[in-house]
Design an enzyme around this catalytic site. Sequence first.
Site, PDB file in Angstrom:
ATOM      1  CG  ASP A   1      18.025 -23.836 -19.181  1.00  0.00           C
ATOM      2  OD1 ASP A   1      18.881 -24.479 -18.516  1.00  0.00           O
ATOM      3  OD2 ASP A   1      17.992 -22.598 -19.194  1.00  0.00           O
TER       4      ASP A   1
ATOM      5  CB  ILE B   1      20.608 -24.463 -15.756  1.00  0.00           C
ATOM      6  CG1 ILE B   1      21.873 -23.781 -15.276  1.00  0.00           C
ATOM      7  CG2 ILE B   1      19.378 -23.889 -15.080  1.00  0.00           C
ATOM      8  CD1 ILE B   1      21.898 -22.284 -15.533  1.00  0.00           C
TER       9      ILE B   1
ATOM     10  CE  LYS C   1      21.357 -20.061 -12.101  1.00  0.00           C
ATOM     11  NZ  LYS C   1      21.246 -18.744 -11.485  1.00  0.00           N
TER      12      LYS C   1
END
Lengths: 495, 447
Positions: free
Chosen positions: B245, B247, B285
């Site tokens: 992940d 992000i 983000k």
Amino acid sequence: MRLIVPLRGVIQGRGGLFVGSLIPCCLFYFLQLYLKRRRPPPSDPTELPRTFSRTNLFSRGNSIGRVRVSSRAVPVAKPSDSPYYIGLERVKTDPYDRMTNTDGIIQLGLAESTLCFDLLQRWMSENLMESMMQSDDGEFDISSIAMYKPFEGLLELRVAFADFMSRIMGGNVSFDPSNMVITAGGTPAIEVLAFCLADHGNAFLIPTPYYPGFDRDIKFRTGVELIPVHCRSSDNFTVTVSALEQALNQARKRGSKVSGILFSNPSNPVGNILSRETLCDILRFAQEKNIHVISDEIFAGSVYGDKEFVSMAEIAGSGEFDKTRVHIIYGLSKDLSIPGFRAGVIYSFHEDVVNAAKKLMRFSSVPVLVQRILISLLSDVRFIEGYMAAHRQRIRDKHIRFVEGLKQLGIPCAESGGGLYCWVDMSSLLTSYSEKGELELFEKLLTVAKINATPGTACYCIEPGWFRCCFTALADEDIPVIMERIRQLAESFRS
Amino acid sequence: MGLPLMMERSSNNNNVELSRVAVSDTHGEDSPYFAGWKAYDENPYDESHNPSGVIQMGLAENQVSFDLLETYLEKKNPEGSMWGSKGAPGFRENALFQDYHGLKTFRQAMASFMEQIRGGKARFDPDRIVLTAGATAANELLTFILADPNDALLVPTPYYPGFDRDLRWRTGVKIVPIHCDSSNHFQITPEALESAYQTARDANIRVRGVLITNPSNPLGATVQKKVLEDLLDFCVRKNIHLVSDEIYSGSVFHASEFTSVAEIVENIDDVSVKERVHIVYSLSKDLGLPGFRVGTIYSYNDNVVRTARRMSSFTLVSSQTQHMLASMLSDEEFTEKYIRINRERLRRRYDTIVEGLKKAGIECLKGNAGLFCWMNLGFLLEKKTKDGELQLWDVILKELKLNISPGSSCHCSEVGWFRVCFANMSENTLEIALKRIHEFMDRRRRF
């Protein structure tokens, strides 16, 4: 463990031959048994020894096992064998265009409407910017659309939806925004409800014929089964309590646990509007059996016939039944022709379902900027009333033309009062009155007449020969083209 | 099923039954991680109207670079970019488009953006990009595809509290923790991996993959290249998947310090190695656009791409959003500038908070990424236990009116660590928060 027969030749004599072979075999057998017990347990057959260096592992020629996906993922990627999806795919390869591709395949398999785009477009060009960038001082403030907002939808949107739904459902029913959760389309709405109302392995009863998409929406990930409740043309494909009763009893005998009934109203693919009486019967049955009722009302605003549309919410609110078992699905993909926006609704009278659905919305929520556009759109009452009136009128007109065209060819349709399609009886064109005959006709329609219509088999219809034809993306001039193609196909059968 | 269970699952004096998913508390919203949010909602800090309210330092949101987005969108005529460059016909496509493949131009834009973030050290094929409504949906979807109910994913601790819900709730999949500790800055070791795998095997649980967050949430630090290589090695040996992940990849303060698993895979030809690797990304983000709900699964496995695409019907990205962002994300001049300035501003914020905490006598883990720092308050604990940590957390919430996230909600095996977010507020607010901490520490020293 192999049985070896050593030393036979060594022992001479008749009895000795037998004993000579048996004893060594037994000894050998016991030796192997002993050794097997002493061996360490086998490691995971897919695991390679740690001594392999990285370069070894990553270089070609090493037999590394192919990594697998979950067993529930396996059926998802398989090419679909449903004519519903096959037809949709085929159209993409050669789509009809009245200017540039007049020999292409005409799409009658997708329930979408483009009849009122002109009205929507005008509204969007006049109001889009304002509605998206709402802020107190009129300046563009991205934080208002960029930041996290509650996943179940802004309160203003739920209020706007409640008002809109009440309006299009005849004004006799009111919706409470706190019972509502906004979803990214009707597809996640139905899946979330399935997750909340039934466990893996449980089932919903569903009257046939039904929308082929439900198979995916419900079965892909929830593990919930769909049990068909067969309806017949003699009842105009309206579900009866006796059919529900029979289906439920058969399910119980098989050991299946039924959690609820799922149906669409207006129905898809037939286009029936369920009467108040039928709705009461369904709810009464559900109450008796202590199961849920899910009413998919996504076509509620696309009613063009004379029959009045009644929402299950109205029946539930009447006080006669326990309303906490009633759940409604709605969305803007059909009535407002904006499937791309992804906006749907779960409406439930059960507080715990609403709460669970709210939390599940983190997986399927509507972007804030789209919510702001929708708030503006749905609250523009003048526009909405004008739009819905035009939408209903234009569907009605198109329906009349389409059905008349088919009538000229001697092809009847079921009685319908809602939806973006009609349910057409093509049994007179079947070579054999069977599922096989129907699929052959589907194939001929697709490849020879170049028309994609969804055969009843894909919708689990128990009577062969029925096809769903969506007509709300057609221009008036497309209709004679379609009728001519069908006529020619029918001619070719006769010769 | 006996009667008591049925009564548990039907409440409010009605008697129709709900599913296990509906009544389960796997959503985790009763944990302190979320309880602090409630306290904030009830008494939110506001510079002018409520200066003594609760400052939200538990939400990893990036608001430091909004001005860059606003300027861009205003200048480029949002209406034009909404419908694509085609104007009126663009609306028609927009309104009708619900193809789970996603707009090609948008996928190309995402691929290009992801390449830029990695400084061109890895290439992304737009046809391997599957769009989902947020990374939350992407992680859940991947879990459905890679694991069956009662299987497990190994996840290094401490981890994002939301994983308990996203990876387990509807999927029925378990999380088995890979324990990491401060002795080596919480990096994953081969021993810890092996130990977690064995724990699962001993409990008869089938492990289907490892899921890491890189850069890590809550640590705020990138995963070292060697660790990534070891991880891939481990996954190959056990024949399991590797999900990364990423992000926060665009929020690494110095681009050179980030190694994406994509870079490692870039130089590998062997499909049987590559096809176990999957990357999750989102615009929530790095771009500060969580309200847009844009996430993606990038997989090197054709079967996973096909399956994820079909399953994405439950979580499609609005065509509106795709159109609006496609032109912005493929504007390389803009994205290069944005990424650079965003990194710089986050670094400055990080330095501010770490310096400020240091002056108050509080140490943080050396971080280099993300929207938060990982603060060590172990020395303040009366009891070196989870309860002791929660007591301290409660004091910080009630006395200092700061909502921070306790390490126990992130399943950290060492007590006393807290995640503190710094990018969801103005610089002034950050100063106020630091002042409150200083005063608190002063008071404690006097006793």
